[in-house]
Enzyme design. Structure first.
Site, PDB file in Angstrom:
ATOM      1  N   ASN A  91      49.933  42.861  45.463  1.00  0.00           N
ATOM      2  CA  ASN A  91      51.184  42.757  46.220  1.00  0.00           C
ATOM      3  C   ASN A  91      52.132  43.949  46.079  1.00  0.00           C
ATOM      4  O   ASN A  91      52.945  44.183  46.980  1.00  0.00           O
ATOM      5  CB  ASN A  91      51.880  41.429  45.925  1.00  0.00           C
ATOM      6  CG  ASN A  91      52.336  41.298  44.503  1.00  0.00           C
ATOM      7  OD1 ASN A  91      51.763  41.920  43.609  1.00  0.00           O
ATOM      8  ND2 ASN A  91      53.343  40.500  44.274  1.00  0.00           N
TER       9      ASN A  91
ATOM     10  N   GLY B 108      49.094  39.468  37.583  1.00  0.00           N
ATOM     11  CA  GLY B 108      48.305  38.709  38.553  1.00  0.00           C
ATOM     12  C   GLY B 108      48.562  37.222  38.416  1.00  0.00           C
ATOM     13  O   GLY B 108      49.623  36.801  37.934  1.00  0.00           O
ATOM     14  N   SER B 109      47.567  36.440  38.790  1.00  0.00           N
ATOM     15  CA  SER B 109      47.775  34.996  38.860  1.00  0.00           C
ATOM     16  C   SER B 109      47.667  34.347  37.473  1.00  0.00           C
ATOM     17  O   SER B 109      46.951  34.842  36.600  1.00  0.00           O
ATOM     18  CB  SER B 109      46.736  34.389  39.797  1.00  0.00           C
ATOM     19  OG  SER B 109      45.451  34.659  39.297  1.00  0.00           O
TER      20      SER B 109
ATOM     21  N   GLU C 176      51.841  39.436  33.133  1.00  0.00           N
ATOM     22  CA  GLU C 176      52.946  39.267  34.094  1.00  0.00           C
ATOM     23  C   GLU C 176      52.399  38.376  35.197  1.00  0.00           C
ATOM     24  O   GLU C 176      51.616  38.837  36.035  1.00  0.00           O
ATOM     25  CB  GLU C 176      53.368  40.631  34.663  1.00  0.00           C
ATOM     26  CG  GLU C 176      53.892  41.614  33.617  1.00  0.00           C
ATOM     27  CD  GLU C 176      55.315  41.315  33.172  1.00  0.00           C
ATOM     28  OE1 GLU C 176      56.008  40.530  33.848  1.00  0.00           O
ATOM     29  OE2 GLU C 176      55.736  41.862  32.144  1.00  0.00           O
ATOM     30  N   LEU C 177      52.791  37.114  35.186  1.00  0.00           N
ATOM     31  CA  LEU C 177      52.129  36.142  36.068  1.00  0.00           C
ATOM     32  C   LEU C 177      53.063  35.608  37.156  1.00  0.00           C
ATOM     33  O   LEU C 177      54.088  36.199  37.444  1.00  0.00           O
ATOM     34  CB  LEU C 177      51.544  35.016  35.203  1.00  0.00           C
ATOM     35  CG  LEU C 177      50.700  35.493  34.003  1.00  0.00           C
ATOM     36  CD1 LEU C 177      50.221  34.326  33.166  1.00  0.00           C
ATOM     37  CD2 LEU C 177      49.511  36.340  34.456  1.00  0.00           C
TER      38      LEU C 177
ATOM     39  N   CYS D 146      56.210  38.193  43.262  1.00  0.00           N
ATOM     40  CA  CYS D 146      56.182  37.231  42.157  1.00  0.00           C
ATOM     41  C   CYS D 146      57.519  36.521  41.977  1.00  0.00           C
ATOM     42  O   CYS D 146      57.558  35.402  41.476  1.00  0.00           O
ATOM     43  CB  CYS D 146      55.748  37.915  40.874  1.00  0.00           C
ATOM     44  SG  CYS D 146      56.598  39.459  40.617  1.00  0.00           S
TER      45      CYS D 146
ATOM     46  N   GLU E 168      52.993  27.858  42.944  1.00  0.00           N
ATOM     47  CA  GLU E 168      53.460  29.119  43.532  1.00  0.00           C
ATOM     48  C   GLU E 168      52.885  29.209  44.949  1.00  0.00           C
ATOM     49  O   GLU E 168      51.663  29.261  45.113  1.00  0.00           O
ATOM     50  CB  GLU E 168      52.960  30.286  42.676  1.00  0.00           C
ATOM     51  CG  GLU E 168      53.363  31.641  43.223  1.00  0.00           C
ATOM     52  CD  GLU E 168      52.819  32.804  42.408  1.00  0.00           C
ATOM     53  OE1 GLU E 168      51.655  32.741  41.956  1.00  0.00           O
ATOM     54  OE2 GLU E 168      53.571  33.779  42.237  1.00  0.00           O
TER      55      GLU E 168
HETATM   56  P1  NAD Z   1      44.728  37.800  40.947  1.00  0.00           P
HETATM   57  O1  NAD Z   1      44.949  37.144  39.629  1.00  0.00           O
HETATM   58  O2  NAD Z   1      43.815  37.163  41.906  1.00  0.00           O
HETATM   59  O3  NAD Z   1      44.165  39.289  40.730  1.00  0.00           O
HETATM   60  C1  NAD Z   1      44.831  40.206  39.903  1.00  0.00           C
HETATM   61  C2  NAD Z   1      43.818  41.197  39.349  1.00  0.00           C
HETATM   62  O4  NAD Z   1      42.944  40.521  38.444  1.00  0.00           O
HETATM   63  C3  NAD Z   1      42.917  41.832  40.410  1.00  0.00           C
HETATM   64  O5  NAD Z   1      42.752  43.199  40.114  1.00  0.00           O
HETATM   65  C4  NAD Z   1      41.622  41.080  40.245  1.00  0.00           C
HETATM   66  O6  NAD Z   1      40.511  41.818  40.667  1.00  0.00           O
HETATM   67  C5  NAD Z   1      41.597  40.875  38.744  1.00  0.00           C
HETATM   68  N1  NAD Z   1      40.707  39.797  38.263  1.00  0.00           N
HETATM   69  C6  NAD Z   1      40.201  38.756  38.960  1.00  0.00           C
HETATM   70  N2  NAD Z   1      39.422  38.008  38.152  1.00  0.00           N
HETATM   71  C7  NAD Z   1      39.461  38.577  36.927  1.00  0.00           C
HETATM   72  C8  NAD Z   1      38.862  38.242  35.663  1.00  0.00           C
HETATM   73  N3  NAD Z   1      38.094  37.182  35.496  1.00  0.00           N
HETATM   74  N4  NAD Z   1      39.126  39.043  34.606  1.00  0.00           N
HETATM   75  C9  NAD Z   1      39.946  40.116  34.736  1.00  0.00           C
HETATM   76  N5  NAD Z   1      40.514  40.482  35.912  1.00  0.00           N
HETATM   77  C10 NAD Z   1      40.279  39.714  36.993  1.00  0.00           C
HETATM   78  O7  NAD Z   1      46.184  38.030  41.577  1.00  0.00           O
HETATM   79  P2  NAD Z   1      46.578  38.581  43.033  1.00  0.00           P
HETATM   80  O8  NAD Z   1      46.255  37.532  44.048  1.00  0.00           O
HETATM   81  O9  NAD Z   1      46.095  39.965  43.232  1.00  0.00           O
HETATM   82  O10 NAD Z   1      48.162  38.672  42.867  1.00  0.00           O
HETATM   83  C11 NAD Z   1      49.012  37.599  43.058  1.00  0.00           C
HETATM   84  C12 NAD Z   1      49.501  37.021  41.751  1.00  0.00           C
HETATM   85  O11 NAD Z   1      50.088  38.019  40.950  1.00  0.00           O
HETATM   86  C13 NAD Z   1      50.582  35.986  41.977  1.00  0.00           C
HETATM   87  O12 NAD Z   1      50.374  34.894  41.118  1.00  0.00           O
HETATM   88  C14 NAD Z   1      51.846  36.730  41.588  1.00  0.00           C
HETATM   89  O13 NAD Z   1      52.932  35.933  41.207  1.00  0.00           O
HETATM   90  C15 NAD Z   1      51.358  37.574  40.474  1.00  0.00           C
HETATM   91  N6  NAD Z   1      52.264  38.693  40.248  1.00  0.00           N
HETATM   92  C16 NAD Z   1      53.058  38.687  39.132  1.00  0.00           C
HETATM   93  C17 NAD Z   1      53.961  39.724  38.921  1.00  0.00           C
HETATM   94  C18 NAD Z   1      54.839  39.778  37.708  1.00  0.00           C
HETATM   95  O14 NAD Z   1      55.344  40.862  37.410  1.00  0.00           O
HETATM   96  N7  NAD Z   1      55.051  38.687  36.999  1.00  0.00           N
HETATM   97  C19 NAD Z   1      54.044  40.741  39.862  1.00  0.00           C
HETATM   98  C20 NAD Z   1      53.229  40.701  40.984  1.00  0.00           C
HETATM   99  C21 NAD Z   1      52.332  39.674  41.163  1.00  0.00           C
END
Ligand code: NAD
Length: 481
Positions: A159, A235-236, A255-256, A289, A383
């Protein structure tokens, strides 16, 4: 411009300062119109191994580089990114379907983040310890220094493909670490663009390595490899929890996600806050996020708030991300469109009112406003990460604070109020990583400490704070006697 970009977009892996042809490539499609925009490597375990080896070897070069030199590399990067900022914004708009105006904002923030990193590189220091404060400490001198950890595994989401990468790569370089970056599957181009610039900026080979492709395959290798000292993940929550369970004794910053909320007290001037609330809810299709997902408004001004909010939201321009006039474009994939529609349907079945949106066309979900949503419904307690916002009423601030806190997440929360006591109480009682008074929760500057509680994560970013988590404090004691 778009055509010119397309011609360049067959990318190779970036390992040890070189562009290495990969064994496998996958097409990258635009989330907006499904057109193929590039071909990108899908790294194998052996290719990740090469990147790991390169980062591990380069740690000595980076660890012994003087801070003025690390700062100079980052300053060069700032200059180069500034020169190519429009190209950078177009890359983000193309691969993430981020409306161009919003993408330009992200690039401007990315420049800030690297600027802060260049500045912070020069002020990483320890402290002297008054050792004679304890009996037995006489005749000794003690101080601490901060040393780089070594290799940082950076895993980033789609994002904010430039700025969230900057929040890992900037502090890592500033503090003398090396990085293996695994960007999100949908947004590898922003990361490869950064590699180009950093190469030109004078970063030594191996200090940054980029491996794109399957998240679980590459992620698993980075998270379990002993040469990686720290995983910095954004990420998530589901992936974050998995990483934590696999990381052993590695340092982990997570950072989730969140379902961020704002409270609007009764004496607030609505005309001053409506456009902020609309932008917090719908900027980048709600895929932020700290997107504003839940709005709690005092019952005395509830009807007026809803009317003004809907009237402002109806003016949003929906369309092509590469058009500067667009406010809202496509979601990152159809999977999320379908999920959003399911959750909206559930809310409708359970008595919520849809006053706007609730439908989709292709990957575009129309900005959706829901009223009277029960806290247990998915659009409230999960979310949504989509342009969906709920507006509910409350009768007392205590009730509103309870509603905000009734969440498995806790990233940031906002409160609009004219009453200083109400504001002070809220700052104490809201269980989140950051409270924003008289603004929406969707507020971040890149040097602020940023991170969450509960399922929103562990640790803090914001350049200086990320550097603390990427360095080890070492104690040195001299015995003078
Ligand atoms: P995601 O968790 O699907 O992917 C994030 C990253 O993790 C990607 O690079 C993905 O390839 C990798 N990944 C996937 N499976 C993995 C595994 N098993 N082991 C290690 N890495 C793996 O998230 P997304 O859909 O790209 O992003 C959206 C999420 O990110 C939302 O939940 C959002 O709130 C969160 N987010 C948080 C912040 C923050 O600062 N708190 C900022 C931006 C986004």
């Amino acid at each position: 411009m778009k055509e010119a970009l397309k011609e360049k977009l067959k990318k190779n892996l970036f390992i040890n300062g070189e562009w290495i042809p990969a064994e496998h490539y996958t097409p990258l499609d635009s989330p907006y119109n499904g057109e193929c925009i590039a071909e990108v490597p899908s790294a194998t375990v052996e290719e990740v191994e090469r990147a790991l080896q390169s980062a591990y070897e380069a740690r000595k070069t980076m660890g012994s580089m003087p801070s003025h030199q690390r700062a100079a590399i980052l300053e060069n990067l700032v200059r180069l990114l500034d020169q190519r900022s429009e190209e950078a914004a177009q890359i983000i708009a193309m691969e993430a379907a981020k409306p161009l105006m919003t993408a330009r904002g992200e690039v401007a923030r990315t420049i800030q983040t690297y600027k802060f990193a260049a500045e912070e590189a020069k002020r990483i220091h320890g402290e002297t310890i008054p050792v004679d404060a304890a009996p037995g400490g006489e005749g000794r001198i003690a101080y601490t220094v901060r040393e780089p950890l070594g290799v940082i595994g950076a895993i980033t989401p789609f994002n904010f493909p430039m700025n969230l990468v900057a929040h890992k790569v900037g502090p890592a370089i500033a503090s003398g670490n090396t990085v293996i970056l695994k960007p999100a599957e949908q947004t590898p181009l922003s990361a490869y663009f950064l590699a180009e610039l950093l190469q030109e900026a004078g970063l030594p080979p191996g200090a940054l390595n980029i491996v794109t492709g399957n998240g679980s395959l590459i992620g698993e290798k980075l998270v379990t490899d002993e040469r990686v000292q720290k995983i910095s993940f954004t990420g998530s929550p589901a992936v974050g929890k998995h990483i934590r369970s696999k990381a052993g004794l590695k340092r982990v910053t997570l950072e989730l996600g969140s379902n961020a909320a704002v409270i609007v007290d009764k004496e607030v001037d609505l005309d001053k806050i409506i456009s902020r609330c609309v932008s917090g809810a719908f900027a980048f299709q709600g895929q932020v996020c700290i997107s504003l997902q839940r709005i709690y408004v005092h019952q005395e001004i509830y009807t007026a708030f809803v009317e003004k909010f809907v009237s402002a939201a109806q003016k949003l321009v929906i369309g092509d991300p590469l058009d500067s006039a667009t406010d809202v474009s496509a979601l990152i994939s159809f999977r999320y469109v379908q999920r959003s529609l399911d959750w909206i349907e559930e809310a409708k079945q359970q008595g919520a009112t849809i006053v706007m949106g609730g439908k989709a066309e292709g990957n575009i979900l129309y900005p959706t406003v829901l009223l009277n949503v029960e806290p247990s419904l998915k659009v409230s307690c999960q979310e949504v990460f989509a342009p969906i916002v709920l507006i509910n009423k409350f009768s007392s601030i205590d009730e509103a604070i309870e509603l905000v806190n009734d969440s498995r997440y806790g990233l940031q929360a906002g409160i609009y109020t004219q009453n200083i006591q109400t504001a002070l109480n809220a700052t104490q009682q809201l269980h989140v990583g950051g409270v924003i008074v008289n603004d929406i929760p969707t507020f971040r500057l890149d040097h602020m400490p940023y991170g969450g509680v509960k399922e929103s994560g562990i640790g803090r970013e914001g350049v200086k704070y990320a550097i603390e988590e990427m360095t080890e404090q070492k104690l040195i004691v001299f015995n003078r006697t």
